[in-house]
Write a protein that holds these residues in place. Sequence first.
Motif, PDB file in Angstrom:
ATOM      1  N   TYR A   6       0.804  -1.236   0.007  1.00 41.81           N
ATOM      2  CA  TYR A   6       0.026  -0.040  -0.125  1.00 41.81           C
ATOM      3  C   TYR A   6       0.781   1.193  -0.019  1.00 41.81           C
ATOM      4  O   TYR A   6       0.100   2.317  -0.261  1.00 41.81           O
ATOM      5  CB  TYR A   6      -0.885  -0.136   1.222  1.00 41.81           C
ATOM      6  CG  TYR A   6      -1.809  -1.280   1.227  1.00 41.81           C
ATOM      7  CD1 TYR A   6      -1.378  -2.183   2.242  1.00 41.81           C
ATOM      8  CD2 TYR A   6      -2.820  -1.493   0.503  1.00 41.81           C
ATOM      9  CE1 TYR A   6      -2.115  -3.418   2.441  1.00 41.81           C
ATOM     10  CE2 TYR A   6      -3.577  -2.594   0.259  1.00 41.81           C
ATOM     11  CZ  TYR A   6      -3.111  -3.730   1.465  1.00 41.81           C
ATOM     12  OH  TYR A   6      -4.054  -4.769   1.413  1.00 41.81           O
ATOM     13  N   PHE A   7       2.160   1.199   0.146  1.00 42.20           N
ATOM     14  CA  PHE A   7       3.081   2.318   0.215  1.00 42.20           C
ATOM     15  C   PHE A   7       4.178   2.179  -0.510  1.00 42.20           C
ATOM     16  O   PHE A   7       4.690   0.991  -0.390  1.00 42.20           O
ATOM     17  CB  PHE A   7       2.939   3.076   1.464  1.00 42.20           C
ATOM     18  CG  PHE A   7       3.651   2.336   2.527  1.00 42.20           C
ATOM     19  CD1 PHE A   7       4.978   2.175   2.846  1.00 42.20           C
ATOM     20  CD2 PHE A   7       2.735   1.607   3.395  1.00 42.20           C
ATOM     21  CE1 PHE A   7       5.511   1.584   3.957  1.00 42.20           C
ATOM     22  CE2 PHE A   7       3.236   0.801   4.781  1.00 42.20           C
ATOM     23  CZ  PHE A   7       4.508   0.732   4.774  1.00 42.20           C
ATOM     24  N   VAL A  25      -9.949  -3.808  -1.066  1.00 41.79           N
ATOM     25  CA  VAL A  25      -9.845  -4.604   0.208  1.00 41.79           C
ATOM     26  C   VAL A  25      -8.826  -4.311   0.770  1.00 41.79           C
ATOM     27  O   VAL A  25      -7.585  -4.475   0.122  1.00 41.79           O
ATOM     28  CB  VAL A  25     -10.473  -5.999   0.088  1.00 41.79           C
ATOM     29  CG1 VAL A  25     -10.237  -6.767   1.405  1.00 41.79           C
ATOM     30  CG2 VAL A  25     -11.698  -6.485  -0.604  1.00 41.79           C
ATOM     31  N   ILE A  26      -8.777  -3.854   2.125  1.00 38.38           N
ATOM     32  CA  ILE A  26      -7.506  -3.934   2.953  1.00 38.38           C
ATOM     33  C   ILE A  26      -7.430  -5.201   3.759  1.00 38.38           C
ATOM     34  O   ILE A  26      -8.413  -5.291   4.576  1.00 38.38           O
ATOM     35  CB  ILE A  26      -7.567  -2.843   3.771  1.00 38.38           C
ATOM     36  CG1 ILE A  26      -7.577  -1.460   2.960  1.00 38.38           C
ATOM     37  CG2 ILE A  26      -6.292  -2.523   4.620  1.00 38.38           C
ATOM     38  CD1 ILE A  26      -7.619  -0.108   3.891  1.00 38.38           C
ATOM     39  N   GLU A  50     -10.661  -5.351   6.175  1.00 38.01           N
ATOM     40  CA  GLU A  50     -10.930  -6.462   7.047  1.00 38.01           C
ATOM     41  C   GLU A  50     -10.281  -6.411   8.391  1.00 38.01           C
ATOM     42  O   GLU A  50      -9.915  -5.708   8.938  1.00 38.01           O
ATOM     43  CB  GLU A  50     -10.284  -7.835   6.008  1.00 38.01           C
ATOM     44  CG  GLU A  50     -10.964  -7.877   4.792  1.00 38.01           C
ATOM     45  CD  GLU A  50     -10.329  -9.132   4.079  1.00 38.01           C
ATOM     46  OE1 GLU A  50      -9.126  -9.750   4.368  1.00 38.01           O
ATOM     47  OE2 GLU A  50     -10.950  -9.483   3.214  1.00 38.01           O
ATOM     48  N   LEU A  51     -10.696  -7.719   9.092  1.00 36.59           N
ATOM     49  CA  LEU A  51     -10.474  -7.768  10.442  1.00 36.59           C
ATOM     50  C   LEU A  51      -9.117  -7.313  11.202  1.00 36.59           C
ATOM     51  O   LEU A  51      -7.992  -7.548  10.335  1.00 36.59           O
ATOM     52  CB  LEU A  51     -10.521  -9.198  11.010  1.00 36.59           C
ATOM     53  CG  LEU A  51     -11.813 -10.044  11.084  1.00 36.59           C
ATOM     54  CD1 LEU A  51     -12.401 -10.279   9.560  1.00 36.59           C
ATOM     55  CD2 LEU A  51     -11.803 -11.485  11.824  1.00 36.59           C
ATOM     56  N   LYS A  69     -17.724   0.534   2.875  1.00 41.26           N
ATOM     57  CA  LYS A  69     -19.057  -0.300   3.242  1.00 41.26           C
ATOM     58  C   LYS A  69     -18.860  -1.025   4.285  1.00 41.26           C
ATOM     59  O   LYS A  69     -19.856  -0.967   5.148  1.00 41.26           O
ATOM     60  CB  LYS A  69     -19.801  -0.778   1.946  1.00 41.26           C
ATOM     61  CG  LYS A  69     -20.123   0.334   1.004  1.00 41.26           C
ATOM     62  CD  LYS A  69     -20.876  -0.642  -0.216  1.00 41.26           C
ATOM     63  CE  LYS A  69     -21.414   0.512  -1.137  1.00 41.26           C
ATOM     64  NZ  LYS A  69     -20.569   1.256  -1.776  1.00 41.26           N
ATOM     65  N   VAL A  70     -17.810  -1.581   4.508  1.00 39.47           N
ATOM     66  CA  VAL A  70     -17.650  -2.534   5.644  1.00 39.47           C
ATOM     67  C   VAL A  70     -16.625  -2.429   6.459  1.00 39.47           C
ATOM     68  O   VAL A  70     -15.329  -2.438   5.594  1.00 39.47           O
ATOM     69  CB  VAL A  70     -17.687  -4.099   5.064  1.00 39.47           C
ATOM     70  CG1 VAL A  70     -17.588  -5.081   6.309  1.00 39.47           C
ATOM     71  CG2 VAL A  70     -19.164  -4.397   4.209  1.00 39.47           C
ATOM     72  N   VAL A  71     -16.638  -2.369   7.466  1.00 41.92           N
ATOM     73  CA  VAL A  71     -15.535  -2.264   8.612  1.00 41.92           C
ATOM     74  C   VAL A  71     -15.478  -3.325   9.412  1.00 41.92           C
ATOM     75  O   VAL A  71     -16.534  -3.629  10.109  1.00 41.92           O
ATOM     76  CB  VAL A  71     -15.402  -0.899   9.488  1.00 41.92           C
ATOM     77  CG1 VAL A  71     -14.118  -1.116  10.417  1.00 41.92           C
ATOM     78  CG2 VAL A  71     -15.028   0.399   8.634  1.00 41.92           C
TER      79      VAL A  71
END
Length: 294
Positions: A6-7, A25-26, A50-51, A69-71
Motif C-alpha cells: 500500500y505504500f 479490500v484492505i 478486514e479484521l 461499506k464494511v469495517v
Amino acid sequence: MMAAEYFTYTGGDVTRIRIHESLTVIPRRAFYGRRNIEEVICDADVETIELWAFAFCTSLRRVIMPGVKVVSDGAFCGCEALTDVQCSELEIIGLMAFRHCKSLTSINLPSAKIIGGTVFKYCTALTDVKFGNKLERIERCAFIGCRSLRRITLPLKDSMITDDNIFTGCANLEHVDLAGGIHETVAALQLEEWKNDLNEEIDSINQILPTARAGGDLYNDVGEKAIVIRTWIRAVLRKIIHYKAQHHRLLADAATTLEFVSLPKDIVIENVLPFLELPSYTFEVEGWEGEGEM
C-alpha cells in the motif's frame, strides 16, 4: 510485510498512508500494531477493511474512507489517538471495530445499517453519535462504558435496540434526536392538538432519559437507558400510526366534499389532495408488515 502493498517505503517511519485505487479490500492485519501511522486516506474504490487491519495503531489520528461499506471486526480496535473518522458510505461495522478508541469524541454514520457488539466499548471521550434512517440494528454492549456519551441521533425503528445492555455505563446520555424529517411531518398534521400531542411524545425522551439508571455491571446491572429508548420509540410509533389514520380520514372527507361541490374527481386527486398529504417519513414498528410512510 503486507503493508508494502500500500505504500512505497523510502526509509524511516511511515506516518501517512494512501490506499491506491486499484485496491477494493484492505486485508486482515495489514497494518496491525504499526505505532507510527498517523493518517490513512482510502481511495473511493476501497470498500472493505478486514479484521484487525489497523488495530493498535496507537498514533493513528485520522481515517478518510469515502467508499468503504464494511469495517470488519476489530479493524480500529485500540487506536487510542483516533479523533477523525470520515466514512459517509459505511454500512456494516463489525464487533469491536472501534473499541478502546479513547480519543474519539464524535462520529457521523449516515449510511450505517448494522452496528456490531461492543463496537464503541470504552470509547470514553465519545460525546455525540449520529445515525441516519438506514440504521437497522445496534447489537449488544455497543456503547458500554461510553461514560461521556451525551447525545445520539436515531431513526424510529422498533427492532433496532436489540439488547438492554447497549448503553450500560452511559451515565451522561441525556438526549436523543430523531433522524429524518419527522418534524416536518408533524407540522403538516391538520389539527393543532395532534401536533402538540405528538411533539410532546417526541420530546418526552429528553425528560426521562437523564433520570434513567445507566447501570454499572454488564451482567448484574445493565441499567435502564436502552429500555427507556426502546419504550419511547414504540410510543412515538403508535401515535404516528394513529394520527396517520386520522389524517387519511380527513383527506377522504375533503375529497368527498370537493366532489360534492362539482369539482371533477381527476382535478381533486391530481391538483388538490397532494397539497394535503403528509410529507413522507419512513418508519418501522413491531407487528407492522414492511415499512409505513407517513
